[in-house]
Design a protein around this motif. Structure first.
Motif, PDB file in Angstrom:
ATOM      1  N   HIS A 122       1.007  -1.207   0.049  1.00  0.00           N
ATOM      2  CA  HIS A 122      -0.068   0.091  -0.148  1.00  0.00           C
ATOM      3  C   HIS A 122       0.976   1.193   0.211  1.00  0.00           C
ATOM      4  O   HIS A 122       1.828   1.415   0.635  1.00  0.00           O
ATOM      5  N   LEU A 145      -2.893   2.936  -5.110  1.00  0.00           N
ATOM      6  CA  LEU A 145      -3.199   2.645  -3.769  1.00  0.00           C
ATOM      7  C   LEU A 145      -2.625   1.479  -3.118  1.00  0.00           C
ATOM      8  O   LEU A 145      -2.199   1.363  -2.299  1.00  0.00           O
ATOM      9  N   GLU A 146      -2.943   0.385  -4.029  1.00  0.00           N
ATOM     10  CA  GLU A 146      -2.479  -0.900  -3.762  1.00  0.00           C
ATOM     11  C   GLU A 146      -2.035  -1.555  -4.808  1.00  0.00           C
ATOM     12  O   GLU A 146      -2.612  -1.689  -5.915  1.00  0.00           O
ATOM     13  N   MET A 160     -11.559   5.401  -9.695  1.00  0.00           N
ATOM     14  CA  MET A 160     -10.612   4.231  -9.410  1.00  0.00           C
ATOM     15  C   MET A 160     -10.620   3.275 -10.736  1.00  0.00           C
ATOM     16  O   MET A 160     -11.687   3.006 -11.411  1.00  0.00           O
ATOM     17  N   LEU A 205      -4.965  -1.514  -7.522  1.00  0.00           N
ATOM     18  CA  LEU A 205      -5.850  -0.359  -7.446  1.00  0.00           C
ATOM     19  C   LEU A 205      -5.429   0.920  -7.536  1.00  0.00           C
ATOM     20  O   LEU A 205      -4.647   1.268  -6.657  1.00  0.00           O
ATOM     21  N   LEU A 238     -11.691  -0.261   1.107  1.00  0.00           N
ATOM     22  CA  LEU A 238     -11.404  -0.125  -0.553  1.00  0.00           C
ATOM     23  C   LEU A 238     -10.606  -1.083  -0.579  1.00  0.00           C
ATOM     24  O   LEU A 238     -10.799  -1.497  -1.897  1.00  0.00           O
ATOM     25  N   SER A 239      -9.437  -1.601  -0.211  1.00  0.00           N
ATOM     26  CA  SER A 239      -8.707  -2.612  -0.865  1.00  0.00           C
ATOM     27  C   SER A 239      -8.186  -3.352   0.679  1.00  0.00           C
ATOM     28  O   SER A 239      -7.412  -2.739   1.528  1.00  0.00           O
ATOM     29  N   THR A 270      -6.367  -0.455   2.693  1.00  0.00           N
ATOM     30  CA  THR A 270      -6.875   0.922   2.437  1.00  0.00           C
ATOM     31  C   THR A 270      -8.339   1.429   2.688  1.00  0.00           C
ATOM     32  O   THR A 270      -8.868   0.594   2.152  1.00  0.00           O
ATOM     33  N   HIS A 281     -10.925  -5.827  -3.457  1.00  0.00           N
ATOM     34  CA  HIS A 281     -11.016  -4.332  -3.788  1.00  0.00           C
ATOM     35  C   HIS A 281     -12.641  -4.215  -3.625  1.00  0.00           C
ATOM     36  O   HIS A 281     -13.506  -4.775  -4.594  1.00  0.00           O
TER      37      HIS A 281
END
Lengths: 264, 264
Positions: free
Chosen positions: A60, A209-210, A237, A258, B55-56, B103, B214
């Motif tokens: 992350h 984000l990830e 996203m 993501l 979110l993830s 996240t 996700h």
């Protein structure tokens, strides 16, 4: 013989769970380290701490990684017969840059394989187009990695784009260093964001984000065939799914990230 | 009004980063908690600690989760304007069961959507087949979730299997509780392993190494259309990719796990 990538991701153990490292110049875009480089740097410290190569690693992204010294704090949570699981935090200039979790271990025995996919069909390398960040923001990342994409996947550069959120092409390190399991972490975030190929979206930074990378094999020598795609660009996203295939036609990594759709 | 799933995943804050919880009876298979249930339980503690929905979220599975009391230790690494990132460790009976990173934040604004996929085509719910763990290992998990798969995806039960590593079907909680972002974590690991549909592999436990979910939207009311697939079954491991679509035809979650191919 160490290659440029090995040197740029070297880590030095300070004590059981602490590694000193450098966010190396030349692996950044406009001063911010590439996301694949950062997960590889943390992944190398985790591989050293566990004594095993990566199988599944998730990062992350918390803050931009600026060129300079950093520390990777590794916590080995479990050591089993076949695998070890660890977390890592990469800290630079007092800021946490990425937080990582991963399971490490050797690939299993060959056993029965069932494969329901094929490697991407690519033109010969010499007929593909080398994409690099523009010179204005370039600091050499595009020189250290040799990414060559299908001509239609480079059309974002003239303002058109293929209309498909897909980019396929060849990957190699420019100095010819072979790609190992740590190198595959770099490959997973080395291509241009696939949303660049859709004219609905601006060409600008697409912050990750990830990112999760599954290492599924050890690459045979030679350039890697890669394809990245997105199918769901919604609520600001998008996911980007990657496949990395070696010269023997074996899938050696799968990735998914993501990320935020670029904004002007 | 709390549903069974809400109650089974309740967490009680002990101090800033510690939550007490129960691995509830009835969400296990042969005494081991389901993997989707465990990531949801940790995810709920992380959502409370960050004040934001997931979110993830990625979990690595370290040890079986036995029914009984547990603790979730949450460390919030970063709190930003839009998102927060946290890690969690779920510990039960002195053993670390799962380690999680995630996240958290609200879905972005609608903006421009580009969708290059469609929900799975499914027979009406009443023409699908409710799959449950066999009574010998059943403790009610298959009663609490209402999973109904396409007839061809239930053929593993008579020893044939469709020959495709794919399972599609409907998901709902049996008590009619609506599925929120935490519930989607459960949905991501509620169906039978897709490798059961390939006769090359035995019908046995397929241990998850890692699961990433996700959250891409908030489900509209009504049963969810789900599809899970694997394309790469090699070196003893397989990935399982999931899509979860709501009754309005919106993709609300994507999942991927890396798991071990069952062995006798």
């Amino acid at each position: 013989m160490l290659g440029e990538f090995d040197i740029a991701t070297e880590v030095t153990r300070i004590d059981a769970g602490r590694f000193a490292a450098q966010i190396a110049s030349g692996w950044d875009i406009a001063g911010n380290a590439n996301g694949g480089y950062l997960i590889a740097l943390a992944g190398r410290a985790m591989a050293e701490a566990t004594g095993r190569p990566p199988l599944s690693v998730t990062a992350h992204y918390l803050a931009p990684g600026k060129v300079g010294s950093c520390e990777v704090i590794v916590d080995v949570l479990r050591t089993g017969r076949r695998t070890s699981t660890a977390t890592a935090r990469l800290i630079s200039q007092g800021r946490e840059v990425i937080a990582v979790i991963g399971t490490f271990g050797d690939q299993g025995e060959q056993g029965i394989s069932v494969i329901d996919a094929r490697p991407p069909v690519l033109p010969a390398i010499e007929n593909c187009i080398r994409t690099k960040p523009p010179a204005a923001v370039g600091t050499g990342f595009g020189d250290r990695i040799d990414v060559r994409v299908r001509p239609r996947d480079a059309t974002f550069r003239d303002g058109t784009g293929s209309g498909r959120a897909e980019v396929a092409g060849w990957f190699a390190f420019s100095d010819g260093q072979s790609v190992d399991a740590i190198g595959l972490l770099q490959v997973a975030d080395a291509f241009v964001p696939v949303v660049f190929q859709r004219q609905e979206f601006p060409i600008a930074w697409a912050p990750t984000l990830e990112l999760t990378v599954h290492i599924r094999g050890l690459p045979a020598a030679g350039p890697l065939r890669c394809v990245f795609r997105s199918r769901f660009m919604q609520t600001g996203m998008f996911e980007e799914d990657g496949e990395v295939w070696d010269s023997a036609g074996v899938l050696v990594a799968q990735s998914r990230q993501l990320a935020l759709i670029p904004r002007i």
